[in-house]
Enzyme design. Structure first.
Site, short mmCIF file in Angstrom:
data_model
loop_
_atom_site.label_atom_id
_atom_site.label_comp_id
_atom_site.label_asym_id
_atom_site.label_seq_id
_atom_site.Cartn_x
_atom_site.Cartn_y
_atom_site.Cartn_z
N HIS A 37 -4.71 -8.12 3.58
CA HIS A 37 -3.82 -8.94 2.77
C HIS A 37 -2.69 -9.57 3.59
CE1 HIS A 37 -1.36 -5.14 2.32
NE2 HIS A 37 -0.37 -6.01 2.37
N ASP A 84 -9.16 -3.51 2.71
CA ASP A 84 -7.85 -4.05 3.11
C ASP A 84 -7.61 -3.89 4.60
OD1 ASP A 84 -5.47 -5.39 2.77
OD2 ASP A 84 -4.34 -3.61 2.12
N SER A 136 3.31 -3.72 6.20
CA SER A 136 1.87 -3.72 5.99
C SER A 136 1.12 -4.02 7.28
CB SER A 136 1.49 -4.79 4.95
OG SER A 136 1.52 -4.26 3.66
#
Length: 397
Positions: A65, A96, A175
């Site tokens: 993402h 992911d 992230s």
């Protein structure tokens, strides 16, 4: 006023032997140059995230993402000034995970991390996160513990993932960053946190609940992503599903039983060939009862393309056994990614958030899911994900 006579302390950061426990300072000293800041340009703005070297020739692991829908990417090293243009190598939206690459100049090499074994973790183990906090604070280092293992977490797009939980301070921009164990080995990839926006902020402030992808879920697919750009042999069933809970089954006992409700069947798929129909309810896989679409996802994930999967199906008051030979999922153009609710060949799980015409109770949403946060930082134009309160249109699995 009294002056302190306490002797100042200097952190010991010398390198340690493999297998030795390390302090947080030693982990930072040893691996901070393995962590990079990623800046991504998309049609909707600019975002930032984190990544880390997995090889000395420039391959970088991050979250899917973070780089989804990228039109251009750059990577900045830990010195804060050296930047490279990055190229997308491959990724998987369901896991992911993505791999990008930068090219070294003049024989330059990069410092790859050491990958650990996440199956050896126990609740209470010390962990350390290094990342690009807020998209502007590179190499921010925080320490915490493993708070829980194998958390089934519904992401903001409806995807269900099994994640490590940690109380390390996790912020937007983290992230894709590494989560280290006490031995300086990467045992997770930071990818989500709970946000106060998901709840009534007048009654609670949420802190210390972050999540990471266990590294063991990634190591087996790294070579596929690096060589092919996608995971080979990934099973594809060709249906969209939603969960029928025990409450819903009790409300409508003449129509429904607990299980995974088939919203639609893709034309030409193995599901259609085997005889699955929209309106079927899958109640068991290979003789093992399932009670949700998430459990169907997990069961399918234990197979590979070409495997047979035996489904117990409830249809019009009767139970049937249907054997499906799983197709191989074919990726789309992996240089950019389309919206997950219209994702080509991937199966889809609407996680209870189905179209209102599919069930008498309509789409009920999933309240209070964690935010994905790869798409912010940078110039502030990125998005920090949704809190999951409004229901989802369906997510890829």
């Amino acid at each position: 006023m009294y002056a302190s006579d306490r002797t100042s302390v200097t952190a010991t950061t010398e390198l340690v032997e493999a297998g030795d426990e390390m302090t947080t300072a030693q982990i930072y000293e040893t691996y901070s140059d393995s962590v990079v800041c990623i800046t991504v340009s998309t049609s909707s703005g600019t975002g930032a995230g984190t990544g880390f070297f997995i090889s000395d020739d420039g391959y970088i692991m991050t979250c899917y993402h973070v780089v989804e829908d990228q039109e251009a990417m750059s990577v900045t090293l830990s010195d804060g000034t050296t930047s490279y243009v990055a190229t997308y190598v491959g990724g998987d939206e369901d896991q992911d995970v993505a791999i990008i690459k930068i090219d070294a100049t003049d024989g330059e090499t990069f410092h790859g991390v050491t990958l650990g074994d996440s199956s050896l973790l126990a609740v209470g183990d010390t962990v350390v996160a290094i990342g690009n906090a807020l998209g502007t604070l590179a190499n921010t280092t925080t320490e915490g513990i493993v708070s829980a293992l194998d958390r089934a977490i519904t992401m903001s797009d409806g995807t269900v993932m099994s994640l490590l939980q940690t109380d390390c301070t996790i912020n937007s921009g983290n992230s894709g960053g590494p989560l280290f164990n006490a031995y300086g080995e990467v045992i997770g990839i930071v990818n989500a946190k709970y946000s106060s926006s998901s709840y009534d902020t007048s009654t609670a402030t949420i802190e210390g609940i972050g999540f990471a992808i266990p590294i063991n879920d990634v190591t087996d697919i790294m070579s596929d992503l690096m060589e092919y750009g996608y995971i080979t042999g990934k099973p594809y069933l060709g249906i969209t599903v939603s969960t029928i809970s025990s409450i819903m089954a009790q409300m409508y006992p003449d129509q429904y039983v607990v299980g995974a409700y088939v919203n639609s069947v893709t034309e030409g798929s193995c599901a259609e060939t085997a005889g699955l129909q929209a309106g079927d309810i899958i109640t068991a896989v290979d003789g093992v009862e399932i009670t949700s679409s998430a459990e169907l996802i997990d069961a399918k994930s234990t197979h590979k393309a070409g495997d047979e999967m035996t489904l117990t199906v409830y249809r019009n008051g009767e139970y049937y056994t249907i054997t499906v030979t799983l197709d191989e999922e074919q990726p789309e153009d992996t240089t950019t990614s389309s919206d997950s609710s219209d994702s080509g060949s991937s199966d889809s799980d609407s996680s209870g958030n189905s179209d209102s015409n599919s069930f008498p109770w309509g789409g009920n949403g999933s309240s209070g899911g964690p935010d994905s946060f790869g798409g912010f930082g940078g110039n502030g134009n990125g998005s920090n994900g949704s809190s999951g309160n409004s229901g989802n249109s369906g997510s890829t699995w």
